[in-house]
Design a protein around this motif. Structure first.
Motif, PDB file in Angstrom:
ATOM      1  N   SER A 110      53.818  66.862  51.637  1.00 60.60           N
ATOM      2  CA  SER A 110      54.009  65.881  51.433  1.00 60.60           C
ATOM      3  C   SER A 110      55.359  65.069  50.378  1.00 60.60           C
ATOM      4  O   SER A 110      55.409  64.069  50.984  1.00 60.60           O
ATOM      5  CB  SER A 110      52.436  65.077  51.176  1.00 60.60           C
ATOM      6  OG  SER A 110      52.095  65.834  49.483  1.00 60.60           O
ATOM      7  N   LEU A 111      55.374  65.518  49.311  1.00 65.68           N
ATOM      8  CA  LEU A 111      56.421  65.672  48.987  1.00 65.68           C
ATOM      9  C   LEU A 111      57.949  65.383  48.899  1.00 65.68           C
ATOM     10  O   LEU A 111      58.685  64.717  48.236  1.00 65.68           O
ATOM     11  CB  LEU A 111      55.688  65.622  47.705  1.00 65.68           C
ATOM     12  CG  LEU A 111      54.743  64.716  46.918  1.00 65.68           C
ATOM     13  CD1 LEU A 111      54.607  65.717  46.120  1.00 65.68           C
ATOM     14  CD2 LEU A 111      54.229  63.342  46.880  1.00 65.68           C
ATOM     15  N   THR A 112      57.575  66.560  49.899  1.00 62.57           N
ATOM     16  CA  THR A 112      59.593  66.545  49.873  1.00 62.57           C
ATOM     17  C   THR A 112      60.334  65.241  50.461  1.00 62.57           C
ATOM     18  O   THR A 112      59.835  64.511  51.608  1.00 62.57           O
ATOM     19  CB  THR A 112      59.217  68.066  50.800  1.00 62.57           C
ATOM     20  OG1 THR A 112      61.027  68.378  51.425  1.00 62.57           O
ATOM     21  CG2 THR A 112      58.754  67.876  52.792  1.00 62.57           C
ATOM     22  N   LYS A 113      61.263  65.308  49.935  1.00 65.46           N
ATOM     23  CA  LYS A 113      62.257  64.377  50.676  1.00 65.46           C
ATOM     24  C   LYS A 113      63.407  64.711  52.094  1.00 65.46           C
ATOM     25  O   LYS A 113      63.681  63.823  52.075  1.00 65.46           O
ATOM     26  CB  LYS A 113      62.962  64.178  49.731  1.00 65.46           C
ATOM     27  CG  LYS A 113      62.204  63.341  48.618  1.00 65.46           C
ATOM     28  CD  LYS A 113      61.770  62.283  48.545  1.00 65.46           C
ATOM     29  CE  LYS A 113      60.153  61.896  47.517  1.00 65.46           C
ATOM     30  NZ  LYS A 113      59.398  61.776  47.285  1.00 65.46           N
ATOM     31  N   ASP A 114      62.959  65.840  52.246  1.00 65.05           N
ATOM     32  CA  ASP A 114      63.928  66.598  53.592  1.00 65.05           C
ATOM     33  C   ASP A 114      63.518  65.935  54.763  1.00 65.05           C
ATOM     34  O   ASP A 114      62.272  65.934  54.708  1.00 65.05           O
ATOM     35  CB  ASP A 114      63.796  68.091  53.440  1.00 65.05           C
ATOM     36  CG  ASP A 114      63.816  69.470  52.855  1.00 65.05           C
ATOM     37  OD1 ASP A 114      64.743  68.299  51.552  1.00 65.05           O
ATOM     38  OD2 ASP A 114      63.782  70.367  52.678  1.00 65.05           O
ATOM     39  N   PRO A 115      64.126  65.400  55.986  1.00 66.26           N
ATOM     40  CA  PRO A 115      64.282  65.059  57.118  1.00 66.26           C
ATOM     41  C   PRO A 115      63.769  65.986  57.965  1.00 66.26           C
ATOM     42  O   PRO A 115      63.879  67.062  57.564  1.00 66.26           O
ATOM     43  CB  PRO A 115      65.851  64.682  57.454  1.00 66.26           C
ATOM     44  CG  PRO A 115      66.819  65.417  57.210  1.00 66.26           C
ATOM     45  CD  PRO A 115      65.951  66.069  55.044  1.00 66.26           C
ATOM     46  N   TYR A 116      62.871  65.040  58.604  1.00 64.89           N
ATOM     47  CA  TYR A 116      62.203  66.819  59.535  1.00 64.89           C
ATOM     48  C   TYR A 116      62.017  65.335  61.130  1.00 64.89           C
ATOM     49  O   TYR A 116      62.308  64.354  61.093  1.00 64.89           O
ATOM     50  CB  TYR A 116      60.766  66.366  59.350  1.00 64.89           C
ATOM     51  CG  TYR A 116      60.027  66.676  58.205  1.00 64.89           C
ATOM     52  CD1 TYR A 116      59.879  68.444  58.294  1.00 64.89           C
ATOM     53  CD2 TYR A 116      59.780  66.550  56.641  1.00 64.89           C
ATOM     54  CE1 TYR A 116      59.348  69.292  56.982  1.00 64.89           C
ATOM     55  CE2 TYR A 116      59.339  67.332  55.846  1.00 64.89           C
ATOM     56  CZ  TYR A 116      59.145  68.773  56.206  1.00 64.89           C
ATOM     57  OH  TYR A 116      59.337  70.169  54.782  1.00 64.89           O
ATOM     58  N   TYR A 117      62.078  66.295  62.172  1.00 62.62           N
ATOM     59  CA  TYR A 117      62.543  65.683  62.723  1.00 62.62           C
ATOM     60  C   TYR A 117      61.131  65.697  63.616  1.00 62.62           C
ATOM     61  O   TYR A 117      60.665  67.263  64.244  1.00 62.62           O
ATOM     62  CB  TYR A 117      63.661  66.296  63.861  1.00 62.62           C
ATOM     63  CG  TYR A 117      64.709  66.164  63.563  1.00 62.62           C
ATOM     64  CD1 TYR A 117      65.600  64.415  63.432  1.00 62.62           C
ATOM     65  CD2 TYR A 117      65.206  66.818  62.450  1.00 62.62           C
ATOM     66  CE1 TYR A 117      66.370  63.932  62.822  1.00 62.62           C
ATOM     67  CE2 TYR A 117      66.124  66.485  61.429  1.00 62.62           C
ATOM     68  CZ  TYR A 117      67.192  65.324  61.888  1.00 62.62           C
ATOM     69  OH  TYR A 117      68.315  64.579  61.176  1.00 62.62           O
ATOM     70  N   PHE A 118      60.385  64.907  64.677  1.00 61.37           N
ATOM     71  CA  PHE A 118      59.288  64.786  64.991  1.00 61.37           C
ATOM     72  C   PHE A 118      59.243  64.009  66.396  1.00 61.37           C
ATOM     73  O   PHE A 118      59.444  63.112  65.818  1.00 61.37           O
ATOM     74  CB  PHE A 118      57.589  65.154  63.880  1.00 61.37           C
ATOM     75  CG  PHE A 118      56.637  64.999  64.831  1.00 61.37           C
ATOM     76  CD1 PHE A 118      55.905  66.047  65.431  1.00 61.37           C
ATOM     77  CD2 PHE A 118      56.125  63.796  65.460  1.00 61.37           C
ATOM     78  CE1 PHE A 118      54.787  66.572  65.617  1.00 61.37           C
ATOM     79  CE2 PHE A 118      54.631  63.542  65.648  1.00 61.37           C
ATOM     80  CZ  PHE A 118      54.223  64.750  65.747  1.00 61.37           C
ATOM     81  N   SER A 119      58.462  64.754  67.629  1.00 57.86           N
ATOM     82  CA  SER A 119      58.269  64.019  68.569  1.00 57.86           C
ATOM     83  C   SER A 119      59.352  62.613  69.091  1.00 57.86           C
ATOM     84  O   SER A 119      59.445  61.912  69.322  1.00 57.86           O
ATOM     85  CB  SER A 119      57.320  62.771  68.740  1.00 57.86           C
ATOM     86  OG  SER A 119      56.267  63.830  68.825  1.00 57.86           O
ATOM     87  N   GLY A 120      60.872  63.500  68.431  1.00 55.77           N
ATOM     88  CA  GLY A 120      62.494  63.017  69.132  1.00 55.77           C
ATOM     89  C   GLY A 120      62.928  61.811  68.025  1.00 55.77           C
ATOM     90  O   GLY A 120      63.350  61.166  68.018  1.00 55.77           O
ATOM     91  N   LYS A 121      62.259  61.611  67.284  1.00 53.09           N
ATOM     92  CA  LYS A 121      61.807  60.531  65.588  1.00 53.09           C
ATOM     93  C   LYS A 121      62.531  61.755  64.436  1.00 53.09           C
ATOM     94  O   LYS A 121      62.118  62.538  64.039  1.00 53.09           O
ATOM     95  CB  LYS A 121      61.043  59.882  65.453  1.00 53.09           C
ATOM     96  CG  LYS A 121      60.902  58.620  66.240  1.00 53.09           C
ATOM     97  CD  LYS A 121      60.259  57.978  66.223  1.00 53.09           C
ATOM     98  CE  LYS A 121      58.338  58.270  67.024  1.00 53.09           C
ATOM     99  NZ  LYS A 121      57.568  56.891  66.281  1.00 53.09           N
ATOM    100  N   GLU A 122      63.292  60.701  63.529  1.00 52.58           N
ATOM    101  CA  GLU A 122      63.287  61.371  62.533  1.00 52.58           C
ATOM    102  C   GLU A 122      62.698  60.583  61.585  1.00 52.58           C
ATOM    103  O   GLU A 122      62.723  59.333  61.131  1.00 52.58           O
ATOM    104  CB  GLU A 122      65.280  61.354  61.682  1.00 52.58           C
ATOM    105  CG  GLU A 122      65.707  61.645  60.336  1.00 52.58           C
ATOM    106  CD  GLU A 122      66.846  61.384  59.889  1.00 52.58           C
ATOM    107  OE1 GLU A 122      67.349  61.460  58.612  1.00 52.58           O
ATOM    108  OE2 GLU A 122      67.775  61.290  61.008  1.00 52.58           O
ATOM    109  N   PHE A 123      61.980  61.398  60.572  1.00 51.68           N
ATOM    110  CA  PHE A 123      61.352  61.175  59.481  1.00 51.68           C
ATOM    111  C   PHE A 123      61.830  61.594  57.986  1.00 51.68           C
ATOM    112  O   PHE A 123      61.825  62.305  57.907  1.00 51.68           O
ATOM    113  CB  PHE A 123      60.908  61.747  59.245  1.00 51.68           C
ATOM    114  CG  PHE A 123      59.082  60.892  60.469  1.00 51.68           C
ATOM    115  CD1 PHE A 123      58.204  59.687  60.450  1.00 51.68           C
ATOM    116  CD2 PHE A 123      59.712  61.584  61.393  1.00 51.68           C
ATOM    117  CE1 PHE A 123      58.015  59.202  61.507  1.00 51.68           C
ATOM    118  CE2 PHE A 123      58.630  60.686  62.827  1.00 51.68           C
ATOM    119  CZ  PHE A 123      58.044  60.327  62.623  1.00 51.68           C
TER     120      PHE A 123
END
Length: 132
Positions: free
Chosen positions: A43-56
């Motif tokens: 929950s604390l990582t600052k890495d970008p994630y891609y989920f359901s076509g969106k970047e978080f």
């Protein structure tokens, strides 16, 4: 496949215990692996994630250091540890907060894994399996 997303952090003791007990329980492992994609999300990582076509990427906001994907998956109500159940299309079915005992994970995984949730409430399911 549906997915189980385990949201945790390094400082969360209940997360560490759940990882060592609940997710190492041999009674659950084969069913979980066959039925779900298993994902662990810090929950604390600052890495970008891609989920359901969106970047978080990055923290939710200045006051809440958890990453945006963690907050999205738990509907902005993160309690660690958190187990999020996603359907085959990555839609959130449920988010279960706090430590989950191996026996309770068995019940949860079968409730969602066998699609019981589509036809029966959790209360009715629990009543049915514990009166047999």
């Amino acid at each position: 496949k549906k997915a189980l997303v385990f949201i945790d952090s390094e400082w969360c003791n209940a997360c560490k215990v759940m990882r060592r007990t609940t997710f190492s329980d041999t009674a659950n492992l084969s069913y979980l692996g066959e039925t779900f994609e298993l994902v662990e999300l810090n929950s604390l990582t600052k890495d970008p994630y891609y989920f359901s076509g969106k970047e978080f990427s990055g923290a939710f906001n200045e006051q809440i250091p958890f990453n945006k994907l963690s907050m999205e998956l738990c509907r902005n109500n993160l309690v660690l540890p958190m187990l999020v159940v996603l359907d085959e299309n990555n839609a959130i079915i449920d988010a279960v907060p706090s430590y989950i005992h191996p026996r309770f994970l068995h019940d949860i995984s079968h409730f969602y894994g066998e699609n019981v949730y589509k036809s029966k409430s959790w209360a009715d399911y629990m009543k049915d399996i514990h009166t047999k």
